[in-house]
Enzyme design. Structure first.
Site, short mmCIF file in Angstrom:
data_model
loop_
_atom_site.label_atom_id
_atom_site.label_comp_id
_atom_site.label_asym_id
_atom_site.label_seq_id
_atom_site.Cartn_x
_atom_site.Cartn_y
_atom_site.Cartn_z
N ARG A 27 2.70 13.95 -1.17
CA ARG A 27 3.66 13.77 -0.06
C ARG A 27 4.26 15.09 0.40
NH1 ARG A 27 6.88 8.95 -2.52
NH2 ARG A 27 5.37 7.28 -2.44
N ARG A 31 9.38 14.06 4.71
CA ARG A 31 10.75 14.04 5.22
C ARG A 31 11.68 15.09 4.62
NH1 ARG A 31 12.16 7.91 4.13
NH2 ARG A 31 10.73 8.33 2.40
N ARG A 40 8.06 13.96 13.61
CA ARG A 40 8.11 12.50 13.40
C ARG A 40 8.94 11.84 14.50
NH1 ARG A 40 8.32 7.75 12.65
NH2 ARG A 40 8.58 6.53 10.75
N ASP A 77 -2.24 7.36 5.74
CA ASP A 77 -1.63 6.35 4.87
C ASP A 77 -2.74 5.52 4.24
OD1 ASP A 77 1.20 5.13 4.26
OD2 ASP A 77 -0.16 3.43 4.50
N TYR A 153 -0.64 -4.86 -1.36
CA TYR A 153 0.09 -4.93 -0.10
C TYR A 153 -0.51 -6.01 0.81
CZ TYR A 153 2.41 -0.59 -1.40
OH TYR A 153 3.17 0.35 -2.04
#
Length: 344
Positions: A27, A31, A40, A77, A153
């Site tokens: 990652r 952020r 973003r 992703d 998921y």
């Protein structure tokens, strides 16, 4: 891939220990970087960013420019495969991914067998852009989610604390669950091959939820599908460099390494060092395993933790990384402190 020999990251995957271990962070495009947050905001939704080749390439390159890591990982992703299979995939702000749940055999029967890879063309375009912009010494990593983790998921329709919906389905309806896994295996092979074709030098298979499975289910739903993906990729690209990350696998790691044929395994921060050195690093390279929270803490605790990783693993083949993804609140100065400590 003629450039491979000059990439320290690829050298480790090829069997050559480096005196200063190559490093990157899971990652790392994310952020905690103000430049990422800026892009973003411009992109709109999360999938809009993943599927805009110029912007995805830009955020992939940001941590390389800032920190000089030895590898970039393409910004994407693990849920782009369900998306390409025609499932509804959306990311709710503050809540994570939402999918239409495949929670019974009748719904599983609606699953398309083949992905529309045209939908993933932006990912391949982004890989080409990044490869063209990277220094030849820096490796480019492509990736997919492992079938078990992606299936968790797809079955629940969202992330859950212990992945109980997928575990229950695998117990109650093993044939229907195996159908989901088989579709994910076949399409993940094609997706990874397309990433290699687009410029990736190595691949990582993220099995984030492997650690919730008991041993027999781990063998069936984590190890075996990963083995099939590795075999499928290498049938077309025999020297493909592949890293597995069965997070939380612990004592089951040696069996995973043995069965899957990966070149390296990523280890989380809870892994027992002596066990990993003797039973895992003696066979393949290891990647990891700094606790992401100690990177937030910084100071003397961070120095000690970095030194511990190096003391435990740097005598063998090591790629320095975190034990999982970097957290959004991580101070940039602590990342710089870590890099300085690793590279001496």
């Amino acid at each position: 891939m003629p450039q491979s020999a000059r990439k320290p990251f690829i050298d480790v995957l090829s069997g050559q220990r480096q005196s200063i271990p190559p490093m990157w962070m899971m990652r790392q495009a994310g952020r905690y970087l103000p430049e990422y947050r800026e892009v973003r905001a411009k992109a709109g939704g999360f999938l809009d960013l993943c599927f805009n080749p110029e912007l995805a390439a830009e955020v992939t390159l940001q941590p390389i420019r800032r920190f000089g890591f030895d590898a970039a990982i393409i910004f994407s992703d693990i849920l782009v495969i369900p998306y390409a299979l025609g499932r509804s995939v959306r990311f709710e702000v503050g809540e994570g991914p939402r999918l239409d749940p495949l929670d019974d055999p009748a719904k599983v029967a609606t699953l398309a067998p083949r992905a529309d890879f045209g939908k993933l063309q932006p990912v391949f375009d982004a890989l080409r852009l990044v490869r063209g912009a990277l220094d030849p010494k820096v490796a480019l990593i492509g990736f997919c989610g492992a079938p078990w983790t992606v299936a968790t998921y797809m079955v629940a329709g969202q992330g859950t604390p212990d992945q109980a919906p997928a575990r229950m389905m695998a117990y109650r309806h093993p044939e229907a669950f195996a159908t989901i896994i088989d579709v994910l295996v076949e399409n993940s092979v094609q997706y990874l091959l397309a990433q290699l074709e687009a410029g990736a030098n190595a691949l990582q298979i993220f099995d984030t939820w492997a650690g919730v499975l008991p041993p027999a289910e781990f063998a069936r739903w984590s190890v075996e599908p990963t083995r099939r993906i590795v075999e499928g990729v290498r049938a077309k690209v025999p020297d493909a460099k592949i890293i597995g990350f069965p997070r939380g696998a612990g004592a089951l790691l040696p069996a995973y390494v043995e069965a899957t044929g990966v070149n390296a395994v990523s280890i989380d921060w809870a892994a027992e060092p002596a066990f990993i050195r003797e039973r895992v690093q003696s066979k393949v390279a290891v990647q990891g395993n700094l606790d992401p929270l100690v990177l937030i803490a910084g100071g003397a605790a961070l120095d000690r933790a970095v030194d511990n990783v190096l003391a435990n693993f740097a005598q063998g083949r090591l790629i320095f990384n975190l034990g999982h993804g970097i957290q959004p609140e991580t101070p940039i100065a602590h990342v710089e402190q870590m890099i300085k400590r690793v590279r001496g």
